[in-house]
Structure formats: structure tokens, C-alpha cells
Design a protein around this motif. Structure first.
Motif, PDB file in Angstrom:
ATOM      1  N   MET A   1     -35.615  48.094  48.644  1.00 37.02           N
ATOM      2  CA  MET A   1     -36.304  47.374  49.685  1.00 37.02           C
ATOM      3  C   MET A   1     -35.909  47.979  51.029  1.00 37.02           C
ATOM      4  N   GLY A   2     -36.885  48.095  51.923  1.00 35.39           N
ATOM      5  CA  GLY A   2     -36.629  48.700  53.220  1.00 35.39           C
ATOM      6  C   GLY A   2     -35.991  47.756  54.213  1.00 35.39           C
ATOM      7  N   ASP A   3     -35.805  48.265  55.410  1.00 36.91           N
ATOM      8  CA  ASP A   3     -35.269  47.448  56.497  1.00 36.91           C
ATOM      9  C   ASP A   3     -36.289  46.370  56.874  1.00 36.91           C
ATOM     10  N   PRO A   4     -35.847  45.345  57.607  1.00 38.11           N
ATOM     11  CA  PRO A   4     -36.785  44.287  58.014  1.00 38.11           C
ATOM     12  C   PRO A   4     -37.938  44.833  58.842  1.00 38.11           C
ATOM     13  N   MET A   5     -39.096  44.208  58.672  1.00 39.60           N
ATOM     14  CA  MET A   5     -40.253  44.560  59.489  1.00 39.60           C
ATOM     15  C   MET A   5     -40.042  43.985  60.883  1.00 39.60           C
ATOM     16  N   ARG A   6     -40.541  44.690  61.862  1.00 39.83           N
ATOM     17  CA  ARG A   6     -40.523  44.171  63.229  1.00 39.83           C
ATOM     18  C   ARG A   6     -41.899  43.574  63.476  1.00 39.83           C
ATOM     19  N   ILE A   7     -41.946  42.260  63.594  1.00 38.69           N
ATOM     20  CA  ILE A   7     -43.212  41.543  63.743  1.00 38.69           C
ATOM     21  C   ILE A   7     -43.249  40.867  65.106  1.00 38.69           C
ATOM     22  N   ARG A   8     -44.341  41.086  65.825  1.00 39.77           N
ATOM     23  CA  ARG A   8     -44.591  40.382  67.076  1.00 39.77           C
ATOM     24  C   ARG A   8     -45.924  39.687  66.949  1.00 39.77           C
ATOM     25  N   ALA A   9     -45.948  38.418  67.289  1.00 30.14           N
ATOM     26  CA  ALA A   9     -47.176  37.641  67.238  1.00 30.14           C
ATOM     27  C   ALA A   9     -47.309  36.885  68.555  1.00 30.14           C
ATOM     28  N   GLN A  10     -48.390  37.146  69.266  1.00 24.78           N
ATOM     29  CA  GLN A  10     -48.595  36.550  70.578  1.00 24.78           C
ATOM     30  C   GLN A  10     -49.917  35.793  70.627  1.00 24.78           C
ATOM     31  N   ALA A  11     -49.867  34.541  71.079  1.00 30.84           N
ATOM     32  CA  ALA A  11     -51.065  33.710  71.209  1.00 30.84           C
ATOM     33  C   ALA A  11     -51.717  33.944  72.563  1.00 30.84           C
ATOM     34  N   LYS A  12     -53.055  34.010  72.532  1.00 31.08           N
ATOM     35  CA  LYS A  12     -53.801  34.136  73.783  1.00 31.08           C
ATOM     36  C   LYS A  12     -55.244  33.699  73.531  1.00 31.08           C
ATOM     37  N   ASP A  13     -55.700  32.743  74.290  1.00 31.19           N
ATOM     38  CA  ASP A  13     -57.089  32.266  74.226  1.00 31.19           C
ATOM     39  C   ASP A  13     -57.512  31.848  72.817  1.00 31.19           C
ATOM     40  N   GLY A  14     -56.654  31.165  72.088  1.00 29.48           N
ATOM     41  CA  GLY A  14     -56.999  30.682  70.760  1.00 29.48           C
ATOM     42  C   GLY A  14     -56.886  31.703  69.644  1.00 29.48           C
ATOM     43  N   ASN A  15     -56.437  32.902  69.974  1.00 30.21           N
ATOM     44  CA  ASN A  15     -56.244  33.958  68.986  1.00 30.21           C
ATOM     45  C   ASN A  15     -54.770  34.340  68.938  1.00 30.21           C
ATOM     46  N   VAL A  16     -54.365  34.981  67.851  1.00 32.44           N
ATOM     47  CA  VAL A  16     -53.008  35.505  67.727  1.00 32.44           C
ATOM     48  C   VAL A  16     -53.094  36.995  67.449  1.00 32.44           C
ATOM     49  N   LEU A  17     -52.475  37.777  68.316  1.00 30.82           N
ATOM     50  CA  LEU A  17     -52.379  39.220  68.119  1.00 30.82           C
ATOM     51  C   LEU A  17     -51.088  39.486  67.361  1.00 30.82           C
ATOM     52  N   VAL A  18     -51.209  40.088  66.175  1.00 31.77           N
ATOM     53  CA  VAL A  18     -50.059  40.366  65.318  1.00 31.77           C
ATOM     54  C   VAL A  18     -49.836  41.875  65.287  1.00 31.77           C
ATOM     55  N   ARG A  19     -48.603  42.282  65.574  1.00 32.75           N
ATOM     56  CA  ARG A  19     -48.213  43.697  65.524  1.00 32.75           C
ATOM     57  C   ARG A  19     -47.022  43.821  64.586  1.00 32.75           C
ATOM     58  N   ILE A  20     -47.098  44.781  63.664  1.00 31.13           N
ATOM     59  CA  ILE A  20     -46.060  44.936  62.645  1.00 31.13           C
ATOM     60  C   ILE A  20     -45.649  46.394  62.552  1.00 31.13           C
ATOM     61  N   LEU A  21     -44.344  46.637  62.591  1.00 29.02           N
ATOM     62  CA  LEU A  21     -43.796  47.959  62.338  1.00 29.02           C
ATOM     63  C   LEU A  21     -42.973  47.860  61.060  1.00 29.02           C
ATOM     64  N   MET A  22     -43.403  48.581  60.042  1.00 30.70           N
ATOM     65  CA  MET A  22     -42.752  48.536  58.732  1.00 30.70           C
ATOM     66  C   MET A  22     -41.869  49.756  58.551  1.00 30.70           C
ATOM     67  N   SER A  23     -40.715  49.558  57.959  1.00 28.36           N
ATOM     68  CA  SER A  23     -39.789  50.656  57.692  1.00 28.36           C
ATOM     69  C   SER A  23     -39.938  51.070  56.229  1.00 28.36           C
ATOM     70  N   HIS A  24     -40.547  52.239  55.991  1.00 24.05           N
ATOM     71  CA  HIS A  24     -40.774  52.718  54.625  1.00 24.05           C
ATOM     72  C   HIS A  24     -41.002  54.229  54.661  1.00 24.05           C
ATOM     73  N   GLU A  25     -40.457  54.938  53.683  1.00 26.48           N
ATOM     74  CA  GLU A  25     -40.559  56.404  53.643  1.00 26.48           C
ATOM     75  C   GLU A  25     -41.974  56.918  53.382  1.00 26.48           C
ATOM     76  N   MET A  26     -42.778  56.200  52.600  1.00 27.63           N
ATOM     77  CA  MET A  26     -44.184  56.537  52.366  1.00 27.63           C
ATOM     78  C   MET A  26     -44.374  57.989  51.903  1.00 27.63           C
ATOM     79  N   GLU A  27     -43.811  58.356  50.788  1.00 27.18           N
ATOM     80  CA  GLU A  27     -43.966  59.706  50.232  1.00 27.18           C
ATOM     81  C   GLU A  27     -45.301  59.843  49.511  1.00 27.18           C
ATOM     82  N   SER A  28     -46.012  60.937  49.768  1.00 23.31           N
ATOM     83  CA  SER A  28     -47.341  61.148  49.185  1.00 23.31           C
ATOM     84  C   SER A  28     -47.293  61.751  47.784  1.00 23.31           C
ATOM     85  N   GLY A  29     -46.164  62.344  47.416  1.00 27.85           N
ATOM     86  CA  GLY A  29     -46.068  63.017  46.128  1.00 27.85           C
ATOM     87  C   GLY A  29     -46.493  64.477  46.203  1.00 27.85           C
TER      88      GLY A  29
END
Length: 103
Positions: free
Chosen positions: A1-29
């Protein structure tokens, strides 16, 4: 399992903008290591997001997604204090789930 995701969620005008940075090596093979052996494929296959335990986003990824991927999306109807939960599952069966509070 990787490191914790960095998640930011901000409310504005009835919407929530979600931004996520995931820690993963992502090897293509397709990459080779220093000895010339192919590095086995290993990537995040499924991502899901919930707002207050209701699924609001899902996607499936393949091996072409970059290392430590960044994801951004907007959800209608959220407000400050709501909980955003993001989960992923990779090609080795590992999973990770992290939460953030909407600000």
C-alpha cells in the motif's frame, strides 16, 4: 500500500472541488531495470470517491497513467463539513482509502 493520498476538498457556490494526489509507482510493464529485466506492470486500476458515503465518482485506469497521479473533479451539492472519501485498487490487489473534510 502506498503513502496516504493528499486530498483537498473546497466548497464554493454549492459545489465541491476535489483535488487528489496519489502516491503510486504506476509501472507500465514496458520499462527495463538496470540489469535489462522488464519491470512488472503495476498500476491503479479503479478509483472511487464518495461524498458523505454516497458514491459521486468512479473511473478505471490503465498502465498509461503517470507515476503519482493527480485527479481533480467537481461534485454538485456539497458543503463545508462534508466528508470526502477516496479509494483505489491496483493491479496487485492492494487498496488504499483516505478521507478529507470539505473546507
Amino acid at each position: 500500500m502506498g503513502d496516504p493520498m493528499r486530498i483537498r476538498a473546497q466548497a464554493k457556490d454549492g459545489n465541491v472541488l476535489v483535488r487528489i494526489l496519489m502516491s503510486h509507482e504506476m509501472e507500465s510493464g514496458q520499462r527495463k531495470d538496470a540489469s535489462g529485466k522488464i519491470v512488472p506492470a503495476w498500476w491503479i486500476q479503479e478509483v472511487t470517491a464518495k461524498l458523505n458515503d454516497k458514491q459521486v465518482f468512479s473511473c478505471e485506469w490503465g498502465p498509461a497513467v503517470s507515476k503519482n497521479p493527480f485527479l481533480e473533479f467537481t461534485v454538485k451539492g456539497g458543503k463545508a463539513g462534508d466528508k470526502v472519501s477516496v479509494s483505489w485498487k491496483d493491479s496487485k490487489g492492494d487498496t488504499r482509502t483516505d478521507e478529507a473534510t470539505v473546507s
